[in-house]
Design a protein around this motif. Structure first.
Motif, mmCIF file in Angstrom:
data_model
loop_
_atom_site.group_PDB
_atom_site.id
_atom_site.type_symbol
_atom_site.label_atom_id
_atom_site.label_comp_id
_atom_site.label_asym_id
_atom_site.label_seq_id
_atom_site.Cartn_x
_atom_site.Cartn_y
_atom_site.Cartn_z
ATOM 1 N N LEU A 93 0.830 -1.210 0.000
ATOM 2 C CA LEU A 93 0.000 0.000 0.000
ATOM 3 C C LEU A 93 0.862 1.258 0.000
ATOM 4 C CD1 LEU A 93 -2.871 -1.031 2.441
ATOM 5 C CD2 LEU A 93 -3.083 -0.546 -0.008
ATOM 6 N N ALA A 94 1.964 1.227 0.764
ATOM 7 C CA ALA A 94 2.885 2.377 0.764
ATOM 8 C C ALA A 94 3.499 2.564 -0.618
ATOM 9 C CB ALA A 94 3.974 2.171 1.815
ATOM 10 N N THR A 95 3.864 1.452 -1.274
ATOM 11 C CA THR A 95 4.425 1.517 -2.625
ATOM 12 C C THR A 95 3.391 2.057 -3.614
ATOM 13 O OG1 THR A 95 5.862 -0.368 -2.135
ATOM 14 C CG2 THR A 95 5.536 0.173 -4.461
ATOM 15 N N LEU A 96 2.131 1.639 -3.448
ATOM 16 C CA LEU A 96 1.061 2.124 -4.318
ATOM 17 C C LEU A 96 0.899 3.641 -4.186
ATOM 18 C CD1 LEU A 96 -1.417 1.740 -6.165
ATOM 19 C CD2 LEU A 96 -2.737 1.161 -4.132
ATOM 20 N N LYS A 97 0.877 4.154 -2.952
ATOM 21 C CA LYS A 97 0.730 5.598 -2.740
ATOM 22 C C LYS A 97 1.936 6.351 -3.296
ATOM 23 C CE LYS A 97 -2.240 5.046 1.292
ATOM 24 N NZ LYS A 97 -2.357 5.132 2.768
ATOM 25 N N LEU A 98 3.121 5.774 -3.129
ATOM 26 C CA LEU A 98 4.332 6.390 -3.686
ATOM 27 C C LEU A 98 4.250 6.415 -5.210
ATOM 28 C CD1 LEU A 98 7.259 7.440 -3.513
ATOM 29 C CD2 LEU A 98 8.005 5.046 -3.418
ATOM 30 N N PHE A 99 3.812 5.309 -5.820
ATOM 31 C CA PHE A 99 3.722 5.234 -7.280
ATOM 32 C C PHE A 99 2.719 6.251 -7.817
ATOM 33 C CE2 PHE A 99 2.048 3.007 -11.178
ATOM 34 C CZ PHE A 99 3.173 3.252 -11.956
ATOM 35 N N LYS A 100 1.576 6.423 -7.145
ATOM 36 C CA LYS A 100 0.594 7.427 -7.555
ATOM 37 C C LYS A 100 1.212 8.820 -7.533
ATOM 38 C CE LYS A 100 -3.690 7.216 -6.120
ATOM 39 N NZ LYS A 100 -4.859 7.084 -5.209
ATOM 40 N N LEU A 101 2.002 9.111 -6.493
ATOM 41 C CA LEU A 101 2.665 10.413 -6.415
ATOM 42 C C LEU A 101 3.671 10.577 -7.550
ATOM 43 C CD1 LEU A 101 3.928 12.174 -3.231
ATOM 44 C CD2 LEU A 101 5.459 11.976 -5.174
ATOM 45 N N LEU A 102 4.435 9.524 -7.832
ATOM 46 C CA LEU A 102 5.433 9.596 -8.904
ATOM 47 C C LEU A 102 4.765 9.753 -10.266
ATOM 48 C CD1 LEU A 102 7.861 6.817 -7.614
ATOM 49 C CD2 LEU A 102 8.250 9.292 -7.574
ATOM 50 N N LEU A 103 3.614 9.114 -10.466
ATOM 51 C CA LEU A 103 2.866 9.291 -11.715
ATOM 52 C C LEU A 103 2.469 10.745 -11.911
ATOM 53 C CD1 LEU A 103 0.401 6.241 -11.938
ATOM 54 C CD2 LEU A 103 2.142 6.853 -13.614
ATOM 55 N N SER A 104 2.025 11.399 -10.831
ATOM 56 C CA SER A 104 1.596 12.801 -10.935
ATOM 57 C C SER A 104 2.774 13.728 -11.160
ATOM 58 C CB SER A 104 0.812 13.221 -9.691
ATOM 59 O OG SER A 104 1.655 13.317 -8.559
ATOM 60 N N LYS A 105 3.977 13.341 -10.722
ATOM 61 C CA LYS A 105 5.168 14.168 -10.916
ATOM 62 C C LYS A 105 5.837 13.936 -12.273
ATOM 63 C CE LYS A 105 8.016 15.013 -7.478
ATOM 64 N NZ LYS A 105 7.779 16.397 -7.059
ATOM 65 N N ASP A 106 5.444 12.876 -12.955
ATOM 66 C CA ASP A 106 6.051 12.518 -14.246
ATOM 67 C C ASP A 106 5.412 13.346 -15.363
ATOM 68 O OD1 ASP A 106 7.473 11.248 -16.245
ATOM 69 O OD2 ASP A 106 6.089 9.556 -16.352
ATOM 70 N N LEU A 107 5.767 14.616 -15.428
ATOM 71 C CA LEU A 107 5.129 15.531 -16.376
ATOM 72 C C LEU A 107 5.514 15.235 -17.827
ATOM 73 C CD1 LEU A 107 5.579 18.814 -14.330
ATOM 74 C CD2 LEU A 107 3.539 17.403 -14.503
ATOM 75 N N ASP A 108 6.644 14.579 -18.024
ATOM 76 C CA ASP A 108 7.061 14.220 -19.386
ATOM 77 C C ASP A 108 6.393 12.935 -19.861
ATOM 78 O OD1 ASP A 108 8.787 16.392 -19.648
ATOM 79 O OD2 ASP A 108 10.357 15.348 -18.538
ATOM 80 N N LYS A 109 5.619 12.303 -18.963
ATOM 81 C CA LYS A 109 4.848 11.096 -19.282
ATOM 82 C C LYS A 109 5.734 9.921 -19.711
ATOM 83 C CE LYS A 109 1.126 13.031 -18.225
ATOM 84 N NZ LYS A 109 1.221 13.091 -16.788
ATOM 85 N N THR A 110 6.921 9.825 -19.146
ATOM 86 C CA THR A 110 7.841 8.737 -19.464
ATOM 87 C C THR A 110 7.240 7.383 -19.074
ATOM 88 O OG1 THR A 110 9.693 10.227 -19.065
ATOM 89 C CG2 THR A 110 10.181 7.870 -19.125
ATOM 90 N N ILE A 111 6.607 7.324 -17.903
ATOM 91 C CA ILE A 111 6.035 6.054 -17.426
ATOM 92 C C ILE A 111 4.914 5.602 -18.349
ATOM 93 C CG2 ILE A 111 4.908 4.893 -15.493
ATOM 94 C CD1 ILE A 111 6.138 7.073 -13.661
#
Length: 455
Positions: free
Chosen positions: A151-169
């Protein structure tokens, strides 16, 4: 589609570890759509230091299912998914080893949140899961248990998705999923989209973003592109192979993300990403008597204080008319009255502006300053808090010294009130005249949850 997972093991020699607990959350990029959590009997003893770390003992696992009994469920929940884990190389190796013992070749694409965090959070002091999520204000319970860490990894991944403005992921995942021609019909694509506010991205067969738009109803807007018969729409329909999206909860967040990501990604069918969004402004200009006049004018290199911006002269003048009574301003002084001498309020005895004696200058100018305080971002240090993407979440927009710094999402109020954490969780964005225009225009017309003054 993603499968966010965490595995606890017995410890021991390399490639001889056994799984003691597994948690998998199937995540569509927006919400969890399935989950699997189970203890696992490793059929071997757990190392003492692992027992102390996780709290999982040999006795707890005597009645737990063995790996072969949960293997089918793991295959099903991770099928057509990219595996997400903190130190994904370890979890993926353990899973492949267990499946190899059963004679099955388990293969999935993986994304490691350690590597993502190193790229998107370069200033972090530590990239261990516990220290990293604590530094971001992400709540975590049952540390060193599979579900707590997943669950902690999921919340971290959601945050990283929102910070990935270049849409690399997103581009990486889309490219992996669309190697050939698009199989679902456009109708199927639309059916899977939400009728919610956010930003959507149309990709070609190379996974490049060819068009992106914000919308208060993603499903409806994409459907309009598919049913439009214009030349541009037909070109998009022919070239488009898939659609991804990000829900934002707040329309203001969607507007700001669209503005930033147009500049970063330069989609071929968004020809207007370089344009200035406004052509007129209201300025505060002192006259010969010392009164601050609010003037609606075409945008220039005016040295006077700019209050706020507009797309047309009519909109700027309508704004001045709208605030006249609220702040007791003078139409003659603001250039809205064509009277040769005094404004109509003067004849009624209610004008408090330029039509009366000079000793009222200070009081009048104070009211003009109140207009600036309410409608302009000039020199403000604030956090705009609005709806989040899901229940319990909030969106946050940071303004420092009158300049937009970025936006993000949080679950807890102390993440907002702690400036260091706030600046870490937001995705940094370029603040400029366009972003100020977007924010000021939105706040004039719409309400947000609340605005926190950082001073």
């Amino acid at each position: 589609m993603y499968a966010v997972l965490d595995i606890e093991t017995t410890g021991g020699k390399y490639n001889e570890e056994g799984i003691t607990e597994i948690a998998i959350h199937k995540f569509d990029g927006h919400e969890v759509v399935d989950q699997f959590i189970s203890l696992v009997n490793p059929e071997k003893d757990i190392q003492p230091f692992v027992v102390n770390l996780t709290g999982i003992s040999n006795k707890m696992l005597t009645t737990a299912p063995k790996f072969y009994e949960v293997a089918k469920r793991i295959i099903e929940i991770t099928e057509d998914c990219v595996l997400i884990a903190h130190n994904a190389q370890f979890d993926y190796r353990i899973l492949r080893t267990e499946f190899r013992r059963l004679g099955y070749n388990f293969e999935r694409k993986t994304i490691c949140t350690v590597e993502l965090a190193q790229k998107l959070l370069p200033e972090a002091e530590s990239y261990s899961l516990g220290k990293l999520v604590r530094s971001l204000g992400i709540p975590v319970s049952d540390r060193h248990r599979a579900n707590g860490d997943a669950l902690a990894t999921l919340k971290l991944f959601k945050l990283l998705l929102s910070k990935d403005l270049d849409k690399t992921i997103i581009k990486t995942v889309v490219k992996a999923e669309t190697l050939g021609e698009l199989s679902p019909r456009q109708l199927d694509i639309v059916e899977e989209l939400p009728s919610e506010v956010g930003v959507f991205y149309m990709h070609n067969k190379e996974a490049e973003i060819i068009l992106l738009n914000k919308s208060s109803n993603i499903k409806k807007r994409v459907n309009q592109y598919f049913t439009n018969s214009g030349n541009r729409a037909r070109k998009i329909q022919k070239e488009m192979r898939s659609v991804t999206y990000e829900k934002t909860g707040s329309e203001l967040v969607a507007l700001l993300k669209e503005n930033e990501e147009l500049i970063r990604n330069k989609p071929k069918y968004n020809a207007y990403y370089k344009r200035q969004l406004f052509s007129f402004a209201v300025y505060a200009v002192p006259n010969e008597q010392g009164y601050l006049q609010l003037k609606a004018e075409k945008l220039t290199n005016n040295i006077h204080l700019r209050v706020t911006t507009f797309t047309s002269l009519e909109a700027a003048e309508n704004f001045l008319h709208a605030i006249r009574d609220e702040f007791q301003l003078c139409n003659k002084l603001n250039g809205l009255s064509q009277a040769k001498s005094n404004c109509s309020k003067y004849d009624e005895g209610t004008c408090l502006g330029a039509c009366v004696q000079k000793e009222n200058t200070e009081a009048y100018n104070k009211r003009v300053q109140e207009v600036l305080l309410k409608y302009s971002l000039n020199d403000k240090n604030i956090v705009i808090v609005d709806k989040g993407r899901v229940l319990g979440e909030q969106s946050v927009i940071l303004i420092k010294n009158g300049i937009f710094k970025g936006l993000g999402f949080c679950d807890l109020n102390y993440q907002i009130n702690t400036t260091k954490i706030l600046e870490t969780i937001i995705a940094p964005m370029d603040g400029n005249a366009n972003t100020n225009h977007i924010i000021e225009t939105y706040l004039r017309k719409r309400k947000v949850k609340h605005i926190l003054d950082l001073n």
